[in-house]
Design an enzyme around this catalytic site. Sequence first.
Site, short mmCIF file in Angstrom:
data_model
loop_
_atom_site.label_atom_id
_atom_site.label_comp_id
_atom_site.label_asym_id
_atom_site.label_seq_id
_atom_site.Cartn_x
_atom_site.Cartn_y
_atom_site.Cartn_z
N HIS A 154 -80.34 49.84 57.01
CA HIS A 154 -81.34 50.85 56.65
C HIS A 154 -82.74 50.38 57.03
CE1 HIS A 154 -78.09 52.55 54.19
NE2 HIS A 154 -78.80 53.67 54.17
N LYS A 158 -86.41 50.81 52.12
CA LYS A 158 -85.37 51.16 51.12
C LYS A 158 -85.42 50.15 49.98
CE LYS A 158 -80.44 52.24 50.63
NZ LYS A 158 -80.70 53.40 49.78
P1 NAP Z 1 -89.84 57.68 49.43
O1 NAP Z 1 -90.36 57.99 50.80
O2 NAP Z 1 -90.39 56.49 48.71
O3 NAP Z 1 -90.01 59.01 48.55
C1 NAP Z 1 -89.96 59.04 47.15
C2 NAP Z 1 -91.12 59.89 46.73
O4 NAP Z 1 -91.05 60.14 45.31
C3 NAP Z 1 -92.47 59.19 46.98
O5 NAP Z 1 -93.36 60.08 47.60
C4 NAP Z 1 -92.89 58.81 45.58
O6 NAP Z 1 -94.28 58.68 45.42
C5 NAP Z 1 -92.36 60.00 44.82
N1 NAP Z 1 -92.45 59.83 43.37
C6 NAP Z 1 -92.59 58.70 42.64
N2 NAP Z 1 -92.70 58.99 41.35
C7 NAP Z 1 -92.62 60.33 41.23
C8 NAP Z 1 -92.68 61.22 40.15
N3 NAP Z 1 -92.84 60.79 38.89
N4 NAP Z 1 -92.58 62.55 40.39
C9 NAP Z 1 -92.41 63.00 41.64
N5 NAP Z 1 -92.35 62.20 42.71
C10 NAP Z 1 -92.46 60.88 42.52
O7 NAP Z 1 -88.28 57.46 49.49
P2 NAP Z 1 -87.21 58.19 50.44
O8 NAP Z 1 -86.95 57.36 51.64
O9 NAP Z 1 -87.59 59.62 50.60
O10 NAP Z 1 -85.91 58.08 49.54
C11 NAP Z 1 -85.85 58.68 48.25
C12 NAP Z 1 -84.47 58.40 47.66
O11 NAP Z 1 -83.51 59.11 48.43
C13 NAP Z 1 -84.05 56.94 47.67
O12 NAP Z 1 -83.32 56.66 46.49
C14 NAP Z 1 -83.13 56.86 48.88
O13 NAP Z 1 -82.19 55.82 48.79
C15 NAP Z 1 -82.47 58.21 48.78
N6 NAP Z 1 -81.82 58.73 49.99
C16 NAP Z 1 -80.71 59.46 49.79
C17 NAP Z 1 -80.06 60.04 50.86
C18 NAP Z 1 -78.85 60.87 50.59
O14 NAP Z 1 -78.25 61.40 51.54
N7 NAP Z 1 -78.47 61.04 49.33
C19 NAP Z 1 -80.54 59.85 52.15
C20 NAP Z 1 -81.69 59.09 52.34
C21 NAP Z 1 -82.34 58.55 51.25
P3 NAP Z 1 -94.93 57.16 45.44
O15 NAP Z 1 -94.72 56.66 46.82
O16 NAP Z 1 -96.33 57.37 45.06
O17 NAP Z 1 -94.16 56.34 44.40
#
Ligand code: NAP
Length: 266
Positions: A154, A158
């Site tokens: 990844h 992550k």
């Molecule tokens: P990311 O870019 O860090 O996005 C997470 C977002 O949530 C950030 O903008 C973060 O803001 C925000 N956040 C934090 N606290 C919050 C709150 N209280 N209310 C609303 N938003 C808030 O991460 P990502 O790469 O998108 O991944 C997110 C998750 O999805 C991870 O767990 C990843 O492993 C998972 N994922 C799942 C799949 C799937 O197919 N299921 C695929 C890819 C990724 P800040 O940066 O300010 O904290």
Amino acid sequence: MNTKVIVVGADGRMGREVVKTVLNESDLSLVGAVDTRNHGLDVGVLTGGTPCGVLLAGNLGRVLEETGAEVAVDFTTPEIIRENLSVYIRHKVNIVIGTTGLSEEDVDDIDKSAREAGIGVVIAPNFAIGAILMMKFASIAAKYFPNVEIIELHHDEKLDAPSGTAIKTAELVKAGRESIRQGHPEEHEKITGARGAEFDGMRIHSIRLPGFVAHQEVIFGGLGQTLSIRHDSINRESFMPGVVLAIRKVLDLKGVTYGLEKLLTE
Ligand code: NAP
């Protein structure tokens, strides 16, 4: 009538992709977007398109109250899900959770609360259909090739390791084979962690590097042969058909449905 959807974590890597996708689906209406920053910015513009009238906001409860959303799509962190669970439940909104790293206890808590409230929740550690097939093929192969190692790769932002998909794959392999202890009984690590994480006798290796999105290879070894099953998510669009399917299906569910595969076979 279109399904009213909000995205939580809307300014994140996955959240932005979900925003774009929901805006493009004719039977879905984006009515709200929640994140920690960029409040007041139009999410249509934020995701590289034209204004859509939905502004990023910080207060989930207020967004749910003002929009009457039917589905919340959450791509944040397990800590945020734990914090937000009571808010989701209070507003009786159905939830699609892509966030990985939730424990079994978390999933049980969500299931119990959702059943009591009469709402549906889909939790899928991987929304890419190819990844679901990769896991299915691995579970079939495990019966014939009980010796297996999992390598997941990844991007280096992550937070959790191993990935939810790697854990799910390991669970499926475990269910599909007799338990064995792999490798040499006397092997030892000269540097701690060299052999990866141990799960039911098999090893899981997590690689974190810029340039990767989400990839996994499951390597089986047998007498004079190896079998590799590999899936690559080249970009985050790969997850979107699965997310849209979950949004459409969650309205008819009660409690937690875990894994996209459950929606594909029903
Ligand atoms: P990311 O870019 O860090 O996005 C997470 C977002 O949530 C950030 O903008 C973060 O803001 C925000 N956040 C934090 N606290 C919050 C709150 N209280 N209310 C609303 N938003 C808030 O991460 P990502 O790469 O998108 O991944 C997110 C998750 O999805 C991870 O767990 C990843 O492993 C998972 N994922 C799942 C799949 C799937 O197919 N299921 C695929 C890819 C990724 P800040 O940066 O300010 O904290």
